[in-house]
Design an enzyme around this catalytic site. Sequence first.
Site, PDB file in Angstrom:
ATOM      1  N   ASP A  13       0.809  -1.232   0.000  1.00 55.77           N
ATOM      2  CA  ASP A  13       0.000   0.000   0.000  1.00 55.77           C
ATOM      3  C   ASP A  13       0.837   1.275   0.000  1.00 55.77           C
ATOM      4  OD1 ASP A  13      -2.272  -1.605   0.099  1.00 55.77           O
ATOM      5  OD2 ASP A  13      -2.284  -1.625   2.290  1.00 55.77           O
ATOM      6  N   LYS A  16       1.905   1.998  -5.092  1.00 59.82           N
ATOM      7  CA  LYS A  16       2.454   1.405  -6.329  1.00 59.82           C
ATOM      8  C   LYS A  16       1.551   1.671  -7.528  1.00 59.82           C
ATOM      9  CE  LYS A  16       2.452  -2.590  -4.277  1.00 59.82           C
ATOM     10  NZ  LYS A  16       2.141  -2.125  -2.907  1.00 59.82           N
ATOM     11  N   GLY A  17       0.224   1.580  -7.302  1.00 60.64           N
ATOM     12  CA  GLY A  17      -0.730   1.765  -8.401  1.00 60.64           C
ATOM     13  C   GLY A  17      -0.580   3.132  -9.042  1.00 60.64           C
ATOM     14  N   GLY A  40      -4.440  -4.335  -3.758  1.00 66.15           N
ATOM     15  CA  GLY A  40      -5.436  -3.305  -4.071  1.00 66.15           C
ATOM     16  C   GLY A  40      -4.671  -2.062  -4.465  1.00 66.15           C
ATOM     17  N   HIS A  41      -4.687  -1.736  -5.748  1.00 68.07           N
ATOM     18  CA  HIS A  41      -3.892  -0.619  -6.263  1.00 68.07           C
ATOM     19  C   HIS A  41      -4.823   0.491  -6.734  1.00 68.07           C
ATOM     20  CE1 HIS A  41      -0.302  -3.530  -7.159  1.00 68.07           C
ATOM     21  NE2 HIS A  41      -0.667  -3.514  -5.896  1.00 68.07           N
ATOM     22  N   THR A 130      -5.780 -11.357   3.848  1.00 69.21           N
ATOM     23  CA  THR A 130      -6.907 -10.691   3.189  1.00 69.21           C
ATOM     24  C   THR A 130      -8.057 -11.671   2.958  1.00 69.21           C
ATOM     25  OG1 THR A 130      -5.949 -11.209   1.042  1.00 69.21           O
ATOM     26  CG2 THR A 130      -5.372  -9.071   1.994  1.00 69.21           C
ATOM     27  N   GLN A 225       2.027  -6.167  -3.133  1.00 71.29           N
ATOM     28  CA  GLN A 225       2.486  -6.297  -1.746  1.00 71.29           C
ATOM     29  C   GLN A 225       3.776  -5.473  -1.542  1.00 71.29           C
ATOM     30  OE1 GLN A 225       1.368  -9.540  -3.384  1.00 71.29           O
ATOM     31  NE2 GLN A 225      -0.524  -8.605  -2.710  1.00 71.29           N
ATOM     32  N   PRO A 305      -8.630  -0.808   8.935  1.00 69.22           N
ATOM     33  CA  PRO A 305      -7.742   0.309   9.269  1.00 69.22           C
ATOM     34  C   PRO A 305      -6.287  -0.162   9.223  1.00 69.22           C
ATOM     35  CG  PRO A 305      -9.100  -0.342  11.177  1.00 69.22           C
ATOM     36  CD  PRO A 305      -9.521  -1.194  10.029  1.00 69.22           C
ATOM     37  N   ASP A 334       2.700  14.858   1.739  1.00 71.90           N
ATOM     38  CA  ASP A 334       1.687  15.845   2.139  1.00 71.90           C
ATOM     39  C   ASP A 334       1.023  15.504   3.477  1.00 71.90           C
ATOM     40  OD1 ASP A 334       0.746  13.719   0.253  1.00 71.90           O
ATOM     41  OD2 ASP A 334      -1.238  14.448   0.813  1.00 71.90           O
TER      42      ASP A 334
HETATM   43  P1  GDP Z   1      -0.677   0.291  -3.550  1.00 70.26           P
HETATM   44  O1  GDP Z   1      -1.281  -0.956  -3.040  1.00 70.26           O
HETATM   45  O2  GDP Z   1       0.801   0.362  -3.284  1.00 70.26           O
HETATM   46  O3  GDP Z   1      -0.998   0.569  -4.996  1.00 70.26           O
HETATM   47  O4  GDP Z   1      -1.326   1.484  -2.710  1.00 70.26           O
HETATM   48  P2  GDP Z   1      -2.900   1.668  -2.351  1.00 70.26           P
HETATM   49  O5  GDP Z   1      -3.582   2.147  -3.572  1.00 70.26           O
HETATM   50  O6  GDP Z   1      -3.418   0.470  -1.663  1.00 70.26           O
HETATM   51  O7  GDP Z   1      -2.797   2.792  -1.246  1.00 70.26           O
HETATM   52  C1  GDP Z   1      -2.227   4.037  -1.501  1.00 70.26           C
HETATM   53  C2  GDP Z   1      -3.287   5.130  -1.211  1.00 70.26           C
HETATM   54  O8  GDP Z   1      -2.642   6.373  -1.082  1.00 70.26           O
HETATM   55  C3  GDP Z   1      -4.288   5.305  -2.330  1.00 70.26           C
HETATM   56  O9  GDP Z   1      -5.529   5.630  -1.775  1.00 70.26           O
HETATM   57  C4  GDP Z   1      -3.732   6.481  -3.132  1.00 70.26           C
HETATM   58  O10 GDP Z   1      -4.735   7.215  -3.818  1.00 70.26           O
HETATM   59  C5  GDP Z   1      -3.137   7.306  -2.034  1.00 70.26           C
HETATM   60  N1  GDP Z   1      -1.951   8.096  -2.410  1.00 70.26           N
HETATM   61  C6  GDP Z   1      -0.932   7.740  -3.225  1.00 70.26           C
HETATM   62  N2  GDP Z   1       0.011   8.696  -3.245  1.00 70.26           N
HETATM   63  C7  GDP Z   1      -0.420   9.681  -2.429  1.00 70.26           C
HETATM   64  C8  GDP Z   1       0.140  10.935  -1.992  1.00 70.26           C
HETATM   65  O11 GDP Z   1       1.239  11.337  -2.372  1.00 70.26           O
HETATM   66  N3  GDP Z   1      -0.604  11.658  -1.106  1.00 70.26           N
HETATM   67  C9  GDP Z   1      -1.812  11.243  -0.646  1.00 70.26           C
HETATM   68  N4  GDP Z   1      -2.442  12.022   0.224  1.00 70.26           N
HETATM   69  N5  GDP Z   1      -2.360  10.069  -1.034  1.00 70.26           N
HETATM   70  C10 GDP Z   1      -1.665   9.312  -1.888  1.00 70.26           C
HETATM   71  P1  IMO Z   2      -0.855  -4.203  -2.186  1.00 69.07           P
HETATM   72  O1  IMO Z   2      -0.422  -4.781  -3.505  1.00 69.07           O
HETATM   73  C1  IMO Z   2      -0.978  -4.535   2.146  1.00 69.07           C
HETATM   74  C2  IMO Z   2      -0.915  -8.587   3.825  1.00 69.07           C
HETATM   75  C3  IMO Z   2      -2.141  -9.003   4.586  1.00 69.07           C
HETATM   76  C4  IMO Z   2      -1.520  -9.953   5.582  1.00 69.07           C
HETATM   77  C5  IMO Z   2      -0.436 -10.641   4.779  1.00 69.07           C
HETATM   78  C6  IMO Z   2      -0.846 -11.987   4.183  1.00 69.07           C
HETATM   79  O2  IMO Z   2      -2.141  -3.478  -2.231  1.00 69.07           O
HETATM   80  O3  IMO Z   2       0.260  -3.447  -1.555  1.00 69.07           O
HETATM   81  P2  IMO Z   2      -2.457 -12.687   2.187  1.00 69.07           P
HETATM   82  O4  IMO Z   2      -3.889 -12.396   1.939  1.00 69.07           O
HETATM   83  O5  IMO Z   2      -1.543 -12.187   1.115  1.00 69.07           O
HETATM   84  O6  IMO Z   2      -2.191 -14.116   2.521  1.00 69.07           O
HETATM   85  O7  IMO Z   2      -2.109 -11.857   3.535  1.00 69.07           O
HETATM   86  O8  IMO Z   2      -0.110  -9.748   3.721  1.00 69.07           O
HETATM   87  N1  IMO Z   2      -1.153  -8.106   2.459  1.00 69.07           N
HETATM   88  C7  IMO Z   2      -1.124  -6.819   2.094  1.00 69.07           C
HETATM   89  N2  IMO Z   2      -0.976  -5.701   2.831  1.00 69.07           N
HETATM   90  N3  IMO Z   2      -1.085  -4.444   0.811  1.00 69.07           N
HETATM   91  C8  IMO Z   2      -1.200  -5.554   0.048  1.00 69.07           C
HETATM   92  O9  IMO Z   2      -1.176  -5.523  -1.287  1.00 69.07           O
HETATM   93  C9  IMO Z   2      -1.268  -6.812   0.693  1.00 69.07           C
HETATM   94  N4  IMO Z   2      -1.399  -8.080   0.265  1.00 69.07           N
HETATM   95  C10 IMO Z   2      -1.322  -8.852   1.336  1.00 69.07           C
HETATM   96  O10 IMO Z   2      -2.760  -7.910   5.199  1.00 69.07           O
HETATM   97  O11 IMO Z   2      -0.877  -9.217   6.603  1.00 69.07           O
HETATM   98 MG    MG Z   3      -2.833  -1.604  -1.812  1.00 69.89          MG
END
Ligand code: GDP
Ligand code: IMO
Ligand code: MG
Length: 425
Positions: A13, A16-17, A40-41, A130, A225, A305, A334
């Site tokens: 999280d 990356k997306g 979840g990207h 998850t 991940q 959360p 930010d």
């Molecule tokens: P990923 O799994 O690595 O692709 O990341 P997620 O999408 O799960 O979580 C990143 C969250 O942070 C998303 O809701 C993005 O829209 C948000 N985000 C990414 N870059 C920034 C940033 O620079 N500032 C803020 N405030 N939000 C960001």
């Molecule tokens: P992205 O690509 C954050 C975490 C789960 C748990 C552990 C194992 O959005 O960054 P699993 O379901 O893979 O067997 O769970 O890994 N986890 C993630 N945490 N972002 C993810 O993906 C995750 N994918 C798995 O919360 O701790």
């Molecule tokens: Mg994610």
Amino acid sequence: MPVTVLIGAQWGDEGKGRVADWLAEQSDAMARYAGGDNAGHTVRVGVRRFGLHLVPSGIIHPHLTCILGSGMVINPLRLVGEMDMLAGQNIDISPERIHISPRAHVITPAHTALDGASERALGEGSIGTTQRGIGPAYSAKAERTGILTGMMADPAAFVDAVREQIEQANRMLVRLYGLDPIEVDAPVDDYYAAAERLAPYLHNTTQIVHELLDADKRLLCEGAQGTLLDIDQGHYPFVTSSSATVGGALTGLGFGPHVIDRVVAVAKAYCTRVGNGPFPTELDDAMGQRLREVGSEYGTTTGRPRRCGWLDAIALRYAVKVNGVTDLVLTKLDVLSGLDTLHIATAYDTAQERVTSLPLDTATAESVTPVYEALPGWHTDISRVRRFKDLPANAQRYVERIEALVGAPVSVVSVGPEREQAIVR
Ligand code: GDP
Ligand code: IMO
Ligand code: MG
């Protein structure tokens, strides 16, 4: 050389997306190499917000070829749902631009049920997965009892295998976990329909990748991940079941290391983690709560959360080394605006000594006390800043201190979730 690998440098999280969405403009193809819909990207483009779990984030750029590689585990129902969502947003999801490896593994209802059952049985000691069936699907792959995506080319034989797998899981659910069996017929019908739908997308992705590379096309490998969730490099068992680090791109897609010229690591300007396991800089206080609210730190996949804490330079330096990172993208700077003082962990105290490298032992990593360096914060809104020199001096110092501590340059700083909210250095 034509390949960039994009990886998460922390616990997932990291953003990356959205970084993949930028890099898409400099790429011809984008491939996911590991994981499944545990990912979840998020990509935000104006009022449009895309939550992608299986399809590479580059899909929203019409010029890109998208690949789902052999290292992935794919839930066909979720993939169909995601493709329908994209089609509903007028995105081209034709088999000419989406290629699914026939050697990825299928997640079935057997896997999701077993994931849930095993987590419940672990109780307090659960991993906090998850519950998308990731662990059981990769277990079946390693046991060599898994179902390959390629089987979807023959939907009748495919659903026979799915049925058999569910029936076997039901015996375990009843006898081992004392639970009710799950339904068999309805999911089998759904899997039949999904196989018919996805069969045209099954292509020799390894060959496609080689042809792209031979033609000097640029390939972006979108990691899922994060480094500290990698099955080999994270704190076992609080990891996912795949290779989230750079090596996963090589095995999951099938090319050699010489074609990689860039390994971009995405890191948040602080840290978050969902699920259980070591998190040395976690803040269980008002500051942790503030990071969660200001950063909207709730999971894209499960809505849980996220645990929040200060930036951990030891863990980040570890990710730089493990992946051979060439440059870092620092996201969510930010979110730190408005704080008087920021902290970065630069060492840990264990029961015996002070250390400056990541303990591999999970119990030790759980018990360390971080040693912090304090840095002055800034109070202005930075979300409209587009040049590094226009950032408040203390924000510049924070970024430069991270570079010095982790040993990699920060090439992009992001200051908001929108495409243009970025400072390219
Ligand atoms: P990923 O799994 O690595 O692709 O990341 P997620 O999408 O799960 O979580 C990143 C969250 O942070 C998303 O809701 C993005 O829209 C948000 N985000 C990414 N870059 C920034 C940033 O620079 N500032 C803020 N405030 N939000 C960001
Ligand atoms: P992205 O690509 C954050 C975490 C789960 C748990 C552990 C194992 O959005 O960054 P699993 O379901 O893979 O067997 O769970 O890994 N986890 C993630 N945490 N972002 C993810 O993906 C995750 N994918 C798995 O919360 O701790
Ligand atoms: Mg994610």
